[in-house]
Design a protein around this motif. Structure first.
Motif, PDB file in Angstrom:
ATOM      1  N   GLY A 158      -0.770   2.571  -9.873  1.00 31.00           N
ATOM      2  CA  GLY A 158      -1.003   1.297  -9.873  1.00 31.00           C
ATOM      3  C   GLY A 158      -1.147   0.655 -11.523  1.00 31.00           C
ATOM      4  O   GLY A 158      -1.578  -0.691 -11.335  1.00 31.00           O
ATOM      5  N   TYR A 160      -8.626   2.306  -7.886  1.00 25.99           N
ATOM      6  CA  TYR A 160      -8.284   3.535  -7.919  1.00 25.99           C
ATOM      7  C   TYR A 160      -7.586   4.109  -8.610  1.00 25.99           C
ATOM      8  O   TYR A 160      -7.702   5.060  -9.655  1.00 25.99           O
ATOM      9  CB  TYR A 160      -8.475   3.984  -6.266  1.00 25.99           C
ATOM     10  CG  TYR A 160      -8.918   5.485  -6.189  1.00 25.99           C
ATOM     11  CD1 TYR A 160      -9.219   6.197  -5.796  1.00 25.99           C
ATOM     12  CD2 TYR A 160      -7.078   6.152  -5.838  1.00 25.99           C
ATOM     13  CE1 TYR A 160      -9.389   7.947  -6.004  1.00 25.99           C
ATOM     14  CE2 TYR A 160      -7.147   7.277  -5.514  1.00 25.99           C
ATOM     15  CZ  TYR A 160      -7.590   7.663  -5.945  1.00 25.99           C
ATOM     16  OH  TYR A 160      -7.704   9.700  -5.631  1.00 25.99           O
ATOM     17  N   TYR A 161      -6.051   3.800  -8.714  1.00 24.44           N
ATOM     18  CA  TYR A 161      -5.229   4.999  -9.193  1.00 24.44           C
ATOM     19  C   TYR A 161      -5.173   4.145 -10.822  1.00 24.44           C
ATOM     20  O   TYR A 161      -4.638   5.266 -11.547  1.00 24.44           O
ATOM     21  CB  TYR A 161      -3.674   3.865  -8.453  1.00 24.44           C
ATOM     22  CG  TYR A 161      -3.443   4.890  -7.494  1.00 24.44           C
ATOM     23  CD1 TYR A 161      -3.359   6.732  -7.346  1.00 24.44           C
ATOM     24  CD2 TYR A 161      -3.345   3.720  -6.390  1.00 24.44           C
ATOM     25  CE1 TYR A 161      -3.026   7.070  -6.256  1.00 24.44           C
ATOM     26  CE2 TYR A 161      -2.861   5.110  -4.888  1.00 24.44           C
ATOM     27  CZ  TYR A 161      -2.498   6.850  -5.161  1.00 24.44           C
ATOM     28  OH  TYR A 161      -2.721   6.560  -3.902  1.00 24.44           O
ATOM     29  N   LEU A 213       0.644  -0.895   0.079  1.00 24.26           N
ATOM     30  CA  LEU A 213      -0.326  -0.035  -0.014  1.00 24.26           C
ATOM     31  C   LEU A 213       0.969   1.329  -0.016  1.00 24.26           C
ATOM     32  O   LEU A 213       0.386   2.414  -0.850  1.00 24.26           O
ATOM     33  CB  LEU A 213      -1.028  -0.085   1.405  1.00 24.26           C
ATOM     34  CG  LEU A 213      -2.418  -0.568   1.028  1.00 24.26           C
ATOM     35  CD1 LEU A 213      -2.574  -1.553   2.560  1.00 24.26           C
ATOM     36  CD2 LEU A 213      -3.524  -0.350   0.159  1.00 24.26           C
ATOM     37  N   GLN A 214       1.640   1.489   1.122  1.00 29.33           N
ATOM     38  CA  GLN A 214       2.875   2.222   1.137  1.00 29.33           C
ATOM     39  C   GLN A 214       3.447   3.195  -0.888  1.00 29.33           C
ATOM     40  O   GLN A 214       3.183   3.877  -0.991  1.00 29.33           O
ATOM     41  CB  GLN A 214       3.670   2.301   1.754  1.00 29.33           C
ATOM     42  CG  GLN A 214       4.541   3.424   2.416  1.00 29.33           C
ATOM     43  CD  GLN A 214       5.759   2.969   3.080  1.00 29.33           C
ATOM     44  OE1 GLN A 214       6.961   2.187   2.428  1.00 29.33           O
ATOM     45  NE2 GLN A 214       5.822   3.531   4.412  1.00 29.33           N
ATOM     46  N   TRP A 224      -8.224  -4.107   0.455  1.00 27.78           N
ATOM     47  CA  TRP A 224      -7.825  -3.084   0.991  1.00 27.78           C
ATOM     48  C   TRP A 224      -7.132  -2.209  -0.242  1.00 27.78           C
ATOM     49  O   TRP A 224      -7.015  -1.644  -0.986  1.00 27.78           O
ATOM     50  CB  TRP A 224      -6.944  -1.921   2.315  1.00 27.78           C
ATOM     51  CG  TRP A 224      -6.763  -0.789   2.261  1.00 27.78           C
ATOM     52  CD1 TRP A 224      -6.642  -0.067   1.549  1.00 27.78           C
ATOM     53  CD2 TRP A 224      -5.983  -0.116   3.254  1.00 27.78           C
ATOM     54  NE1 TRP A 224      -6.989   1.177   2.153  1.00 27.78           N
ATOM     55  CE2 TRP A 224      -5.928   1.455   3.165  1.00 27.78           C
ATOM     56  CE3 TRP A 224      -5.950  -0.528   4.931  1.00 27.78           C
ATOM     57  CZ2 TRP A 224      -5.532   1.951   4.135  1.00 27.78           C
ATOM     58  CZ3 TRP A 224      -4.975  -0.136   5.848  1.00 27.78           C
ATOM     59  CH2 TRP A 224      -4.804   1.423   5.180  1.00 27.78           C
ATOM     60  N   VAL A 225      -5.692  -3.616  -0.462  1.00 28.76           N
ATOM     61  CA  VAL A 225      -4.864  -2.815  -1.461  1.00 28.76           C
ATOM     62  C   VAL A 225      -5.704  -3.486  -2.845  1.00 28.76           C
ATOM     63  O   VAL A 225      -4.839  -2.278  -3.768  1.00 28.76           O
ATOM     64  CB  VAL A 225      -3.991  -4.556  -1.946  1.00 28.76           C
ATOM     65  CG1 VAL A 225      -2.845  -4.038  -2.816  1.00 28.76           C
ATOM     66  CG2 VAL A 225      -2.979  -3.878  -0.545  1.00 28.76           C
ATOM     67  N   LEU A 227       2.518   1.799  -3.675  1.00 26.93           N
ATOM     68  CA  LEU A 227       1.307   2.585  -4.518  1.00 26.93           C
ATOM     69  C   LEU A 227       0.610   4.356  -4.197  1.00 26.93           C
ATOM     70  O   LEU A 227       0.776   4.626  -5.192  1.00 26.93           O
ATOM     71  CB  LEU A 227      -0.067   1.454  -3.926  1.00 26.93           C
ATOM     72  CG  LEU A 227       0.219   0.152  -4.511  1.00 26.93           C
ATOM     73  CD1 LEU A 227      -1.362  -0.689  -4.090  1.00 26.93           C
ATOM     74  CD2 LEU A 227      -0.497   0.327  -6.086  1.00 26.93           C
ATOM     75  N   TRP A 228       0.805   4.363  -2.935  1.00 28.97           N
ATOM     76  CA  TRP A 228       0.724   5.883  -1.798  1.00 28.97           C
ATOM     77  C   TRP A 228       1.619   6.201  -3.465  1.00 28.97           C
ATOM     78  O   TRP A 228       1.431   7.857  -2.841  1.00 28.97           O
ATOM     79  CB  TRP A 228       0.758   5.600  -1.018  1.00 28.97           C
ATOM     80  CG  TRP A 228      -0.329   5.028  -0.628  1.00 28.97           C
ATOM     81  CD1 TRP A 228      -1.685   4.768  -0.760  1.00 28.97           C
ATOM     82  CD2 TRP A 228      -0.883   4.334   1.528  1.00 28.97           C
ATOM     83  NE1 TRP A 228      -3.563   4.331  -0.370  1.00 28.97           N
ATOM     84  CE2 TRP A 228      -1.840   4.012   1.475  1.00 28.97           C
ATOM     85  CE3 TRP A 228       0.090   4.718   1.861  1.00 28.97           C
ATOM     86  CZ2 TRP A 228      -2.611   3.273   2.627  1.00 28.97           C
ATOM     87  CZ3 TRP A 228      -0.545   4.363   2.951  1.00 28.97           C
ATOM     88  CH2 TRP A 228      -1.800   3.146   3.402  1.00 28.97           C
ATOM     89  N   LEU A 239      -8.462  -3.033  -4.202  1.00 30.99           N
ATOM     90  CA  LEU A 239      -9.165  -0.872  -4.264  1.00 30.99           C
ATOM     91  C   LEU A 239      -8.576   0.359  -4.698  1.00 30.99           C
ATOM     92  O   LEU A 239      -8.530   0.247  -5.088  1.00 30.99           O
ATOM     93  CB  LEU A 239     -10.410  -0.865  -2.759  1.00 30.99           C
ATOM     94  CG  LEU A 239     -11.522  -1.477  -2.791  1.00 30.99           C
ATOM     95  CD1 LEU A 239     -11.755  -1.128  -0.980  1.00 30.99           C
ATOM     96  CD2 LEU A 239     -12.549  -1.762  -3.846  1.00 30.99           C
ATOM     97  N   THR A 240      -7.700   0.107  -4.157  1.00 31.65           N
ATOM     98  CA  THR A 240      -6.572   0.770  -4.164  1.00 31.65           C
ATOM     99  C   THR A 240      -5.950   1.062  -5.913  1.00 31.65           C
ATOM    100  O   THR A 240      -5.912   2.222  -5.525  1.00 31.65           O
ATOM    101  CB  THR A 240      -5.277   0.865  -3.198  1.00 31.65           C
ATOM    102  OG1 THR A 240      -5.918   0.557  -1.631  1.00 31.65           O
ATOM    103  CG2 THR A 240      -4.029   2.337  -3.411  1.00 31.65           C
ATOM    104  N   VAL A 241      -5.014  -0.316  -5.508  1.00 28.39           N
ATOM    105  CA  VAL A 241      -5.308  -0.742  -7.195  1.00 28.39           C
ATOM    106  C   VAL A 241      -5.981   0.181  -8.167  1.00 28.39           C
ATOM    107  O   VAL A 241      -5.666   0.584  -9.109  1.00 28.39           O
ATOM    108  CB  VAL A 241      -4.746  -2.442  -7.096  1.00 28.39           C
ATOM    109  CG1 VAL A 241      -4.148  -2.301  -9.265  1.00 28.39           C
ATOM    110  CG2 VAL A 241      -3.196  -2.226  -6.432  1.00 28.39           C
TER     111      VAL A 241
END
Length: 207
Positions: free
Chosen positions: A144, A195-196, A135-136, A188-189, A138-139, A191-193
């Motif tokens: 992503g 999103y990006y 996650l870090q 969480w990962v 990706l941020w 959804l983050t991927v």
């Protein structure tokens, strides 16, 4: 087969099938992009350690093979992803060092009961740290594109299935807590991927 065993059988078989292919989407994304931006090698190494500890623990206590049979496939696939990352990062010379450390750590786990018990007690933290490092990454990159949402989505499903199989077979609280935490972090990962990737697609359209 009794009717009550059918959901357990379906969960075991579907998890095994998903895990046999779980990392291949990530490998294909890396090979297509020839770039590892947004992919954390530290996360992958911690994930490998978590898989090795968990598999060794299950085998040490003679748990039903159906409850962990997918992990040798996951370990092999993680090794292939690691080799791809090292290749594209021009760091293949580190392969031997990583291999030696992982093999040595596995041999250490099998030496005594207290060692494997202690390792399992921190296994959830190790695996959770691997997800947080991803996650870090990706941020920090805000990208992503080189991370496979499909791989992470499959990982979320397999953890959900293993929550069920653990509850109806061994009932091991440590194992159950691990799968609950991993499911939430994998989601969480994922959804983050997504999103990006969507943000990246919108930026390309705007350009």
């Amino acid at each position: 087969m009794q009717q009550t065993d059918t959901p357990l059988h379906v969960a075991n078989v579907s998890t095994l099938c998903a895990c046999m292919l779980l990392k291949f989407p990530q490998m294909l994304v890396l090979m297509r992009a020839k770039c590892t931006r947004g992919v954390s090698v530290q996360s992958l190494l911690l994930e490998l350690i978590g898989f090795i500890v968990f598999t060794t623990y299950q085998m040490f206590y003679d748990y039903p093979p159906a409850t962990y049979l997918e992990y040798p496939f996951l370990i092999a696939q993680d090794v292939m992803v690691l080799l791809l990352i090292l290749h594209y990062n021009r760091s293949l010379q580190h392969t031997f060092i990583y291999g030696l450390l992982l093999f040595g750590g596995w041999k250490l786990l099998t030496m005594d009961k207290w060692i494997i018990d202690s390792a399992m007690s921190v296994c959830t933290f190790i695996s959770a740290a691997s997800k947080l490092l991803q996650l870090q990454s990706l941020w920090r990159s805000g990208d992503g594109g080189q991370v496979s949402a499909l791989s992470w989505g499959l990982a979320t499903y397999t953890c959900l299935a293993r929550i069920y199989t653990t509850m109806v077979t061994t009932g091991d609280l440590q194992v159950l807590v691990r799968f609950v935490v991993m499911m939430l972090l994998n989601l969480w990962v994922t959804l983050t991927v997504v999103y990006y990737q969507r943000c990246g697609g919108h930026r390309k359209k705007d350009d």
